[in-house]
Design an enzyme around this catalytic site. Structure first.
Site, PDB file in Angstrom:
ATOM      1  N   GLY A   1       0.831  -1.238  -0.143  1.00 46.04           N
ATOM      2  CA  GLY A   1       0.027   0.056  -0.159  1.00 46.04           C
ATOM      3  C   GLY A   1       0.665   1.252  -0.072  1.00 46.04           C
TER       4      GLY A   1
ATOM      5  N   HIS B   1     -10.917  -1.513  32.589  1.00 49.42           N
ATOM      6  CA  HIS B   1      -9.837  -1.966  31.904  1.00 49.42           C
ATOM      7  C   HIS B   1      -9.225  -0.789  30.948  1.00 49.42           C
ATOM      8  CE1 HIS B   1      -7.819  -5.324  29.357  1.00 49.42           C
ATOM      9  NE2 HIS B   1      -7.831  -4.445  28.454  1.00 49.42           N
ATOM     10  N   GLU B   2     -10.145  -0.260  30.312  1.00 46.81           N
ATOM     11  CA  GLU B   2      -9.302   0.953  29.185  1.00 46.81           C
ATOM     12  C   GLU B   2      -9.055   2.086  30.115  1.00 46.81           C
ATOM     13  OE1 GLU B   2      -9.046   0.439  26.233  1.00 46.81           O
ATOM     14  OE2 GLU B   2     -10.154  -1.546  26.084  1.00 46.81           O
TER      15      GLU B   2
ATOM     16  N   ASP C   1      -3.717  -8.085  24.847  1.00 46.17           N
ATOM     17  CA  ASP C   1      -2.718  -7.374  25.371  1.00 46.17           C
ATOM     18  C   ASP C   1      -1.402  -8.000  25.931  1.00 46.17           C
ATOM     19  OD1 ASP C   1      -4.405  -5.106  25.156  1.00 46.17           O
ATOM     20  OD2 ASP C   1      -5.319  -5.419  27.301  1.00 46.17           O
TER      21      ASP C   1
END
Ligand code: ADP
Ligand code: MG
Ligand code: ZN
Length: 603
Positions: free
Chosen positions: A204, A423-424, A499
């Site tokens: 790309g 979590h975030e 993660d």
């Protein structure tokens, strides 16, 4: 196979029907009745005969009452003689209306034709028909060895103006165009015309686009072929296609041959198993032979593109072959803006749009990603029944390209939403607390693509070199979600598995590739080898001992352990901030950068 038998069945069925139709045709519907000669004599005597047709010894008699009859006479003597012999008076004989027919020669031929030749013709036709069908589905059996190179036509002409950024690369290629246009200038000085240019760059980045631009600018014939087209089911086809391609090209010199995805044929010879490899070797050898065979003034230039220069055969890279190698990098921030500008051109958009802001937010995007982003933005606007797209559409499109579409229908349960929020918030809090980490741009707990939520952090500027402290901060941020879940709920979920994988991979690279472990020091470990038969890195050659292997594992564990400690410490210390972020996330589902900065600054 199934289709073939069915076709044959149908062919036979049609044949039978035709045969039936023919027999109906040939048989006259009303056949005259056969009579014996003496009956015929008496009919003549009774004056019942209207007309007699003679064909050799066949007599067809038309009676006065309209009916017909047939009989035979002796073939040696004429009818009149025979009638005389039967004692019929001369007067009656002369009154008879006789018609003598020459036996039709072609009649015999027609019957031979219909009975023998026609079925053959019909069968022949069906065989040909089926053969053509089979052929059509399995490529053209007869033009196998010919190259399928496409000659680029003048339509949709691409020029260098359509390619943003890539300044050095364009300079290099402009020189090539110059060579093709005025070879004399270079030859007079004694310079050799370059044979090949190899464009290398990740997918790309505009390799194919550039090659098309060269074609558009040079104004010479341009033969396009993809590496995978050389490799076919049958051995030897590739090599013969290469030969054909070069022969055709030499005839129309000056011209350009463009081989896209060269790595499909240009892999290192003798590396790997599998029959397909032989074929590639032959094809590759043929390319080398053809390129060596150019005369000094052969005005044919080969441009090739690949995104895997590491797997190419070294012989290809020798001077005299692809002696110019050009690397296409991912675009930097100003190049991204230029690319966006090019792709936005013939679309309708809000005049207030700031492409710079979009460029800032898209590090790591390739030209193709950016083109895709603009298109997605236009689609989003069209879906919303809006006449043009705006800044927000561009941002939304960016997230869509990056993470997949939002899954609004996928409703999280209250508990799941809470866990995701914490979590975030964990990721975001660590990122905001470590000075070596990139700032947080956006947090969201709307599921999209394969992720349940995301924390986007973006570098302030494009980076080509990465520092160890930056990596360490990244590791801690990656484990922020895991740590938050552990501390808040005293329980872990599967949500952190990705993660963990990313973090472990990174930690391993720090040790084995970047020499960032104090204990193992400045060297690399392991050598990835490309195995041809699967085309992927599945085999890692170990160039270290079992003892070192254990040490590597230990060091990776240490990096991970330290990162986890850092994350845990920050979350415990700033627990109230974590609560604030998580609560806000549960209400609003997304937090943008400005709001997040305010949240962090508040006491
Ligand atoms: P590859 O390097 O994989 O061959 P392509 O040349 O096919 O990539 O690029 C795909 C698309 O991305 C192009 O058709 C073009 O729309 C866009 N693109 C990539 N790089 C650029 C660039 N430098 N300028 C403008 N558009 C670009
Ligand atoms: Mg390409
Ligand atoms: Zn996470």
């Amino acid at each position: 196979m199934k289709i073939l038998t069915r076709n044959i069945l149908i062919a036979f069925l049609i044949l039978f029907i035709l045969a039936g139709a023919f027999s109906l045709f040939i048989k006259p519907t009303e056949s005259p009745k056969q009579i014996i000669f003496s009956e015929f004599i008496s009919l003549v005597n009774e004056d019942k005969v209207q007309k007699i047709s003679i064909e050799k010894s066949d007599l067809t008699i038309e009676l006065k009452d309209g009916s017909k009859a047939k009989t035979l006479k002796e073939s040696e003597s004429s009818l009149t003689e025979t009638l005389k012999n039967y004692g019929i008076v001369q007067e009656k004989i002369t009154n008879l209306n006789l018609e003598i027919k020459e036996p039709a020669e072609y009649g015999a031929w027609i019957s031979i034709f219909t009975s023998i030749l026609l079925p053959f013709l019909i069968i022949g036709f069906f065989v040909w028909f089926m053969f053509r069908k089979v052929q059509g589905s399995q490529m053209q059996a007869f033009s196998f060895g010919q190259s399928k190179a496409k000659l680029a036509n003048g339509k949709e002409k691409v020029t260098f103006a359509d390619v943003a950024g890539l300044k050095e690369v364009k300079e290099e290629l402009k020189e090539i165009v110059e060579f093709l246009r005025k070879p004399k200038k270079f030859l007079d000085i004694g310079a050799r015309i370059p044979r090949g240019v190899l464009l290398m760059g990740s997918p790309g980045t505009g390799k194919t686009l550039l090659a098309r631009a060269v074609a558009g600018e040079a104004g010479v014939p341009f033969f396009y072929m993809s590496g995978s087209e050389f490799v076919e089911m049958f051995v030897g086809v590739g090599a013969s296609r290469v030969r054909d391609l070069f022969t055709t090209a030499k005839k129309s010199a000056p011209c350009i041959i463009f081989v896209d995805e060269l790595d499909a044929v240009g892999r290192q010879r003798g590396a790997g198993l599998g029959g397909g490899n032989d074929e590639r070797e032959q094809t590759l050898n043929q390319i080398l032979v053809e390129m060596d065979g150019f005369e000094k003034d052969t005005n044919v230039i080969v441009i090739a593109a690949t995104n895997r220069p590491d797997v190419l055969d070294p012989a290809l890279l020798r001077p005299g072959r692809f002696d110019r190698q050009v690397v296409l990098d991912l675009p930097d921030i100003s190049e991204r803006e230029e690319i966006l500008k090019i792709h936005i051109k013939n679309k309708i958009f809000d005049k207030e749009i700031s492409l710079k802001r979009v460029a800032e937010r898209t590090p790591g995007f390739s030209g193709a990603d950016l083109a895709n982003l603009v298109n997605e933005a236009a689609i989003l606007a069209a879906r919303g029944e809006r006449k043009f797209f705006n800044q927000q559409d561009l941002y939304d499109a960016m997230e869509k390209v990056l993470l997949g579409p939002e899954r609004k229908s996928n409703v999280l349960s209250k508990k799941e939403k809470e866990i995701t929020a914490y979590h975030e918030a964990g990721h975001a809090l660590i990122a905001a607390s470590l000075k070596d980490s990139d700032p947080v741009h956006k947090i969201s707990i709307i599921p999209r693509g394969r992720v349940g939520g995301f924390t986007m952090k973006l570098p302030i500027e494009d980076r080509r070199l990465h520092t160890k402290s930056h990596f360490l901060a990244d590791l801690a941020v990656s484990l922020g979600g895991y740590a938050a879940e552990q501390i808040v709920f005293e329980e872990l979920t599967t949500g952190a598995s990705n993660d963990l994988r990313v973090a472990t991979d990174l930690a391993r690279r720090l040790v084995t590739q970047y020499g960032m472990s104090d204990k193992l020091g400045p060297r690399t470990f392991g050598h990835k080898e490309e195995m041809v038969f699967l085309g992927r890195e599945i085999h890692e050659e170990r160039n270290y001992s079992e003892k070192i292997s254990a040490m590597i594992d230990e060091e990776v564990g240490k990096f991970m352990g330290n990162a986890y400690k850092t994350a845990k410490k920050i979350i415990t210390e700033k627990r109230n901030k974590l609560e604030q972020i998580a609560k806000r996330l549960m209400e609003a589902e997304t937090i943008e950068r400005d709001e997040f900065d305010l949240l962090m600054k508040a006491a």
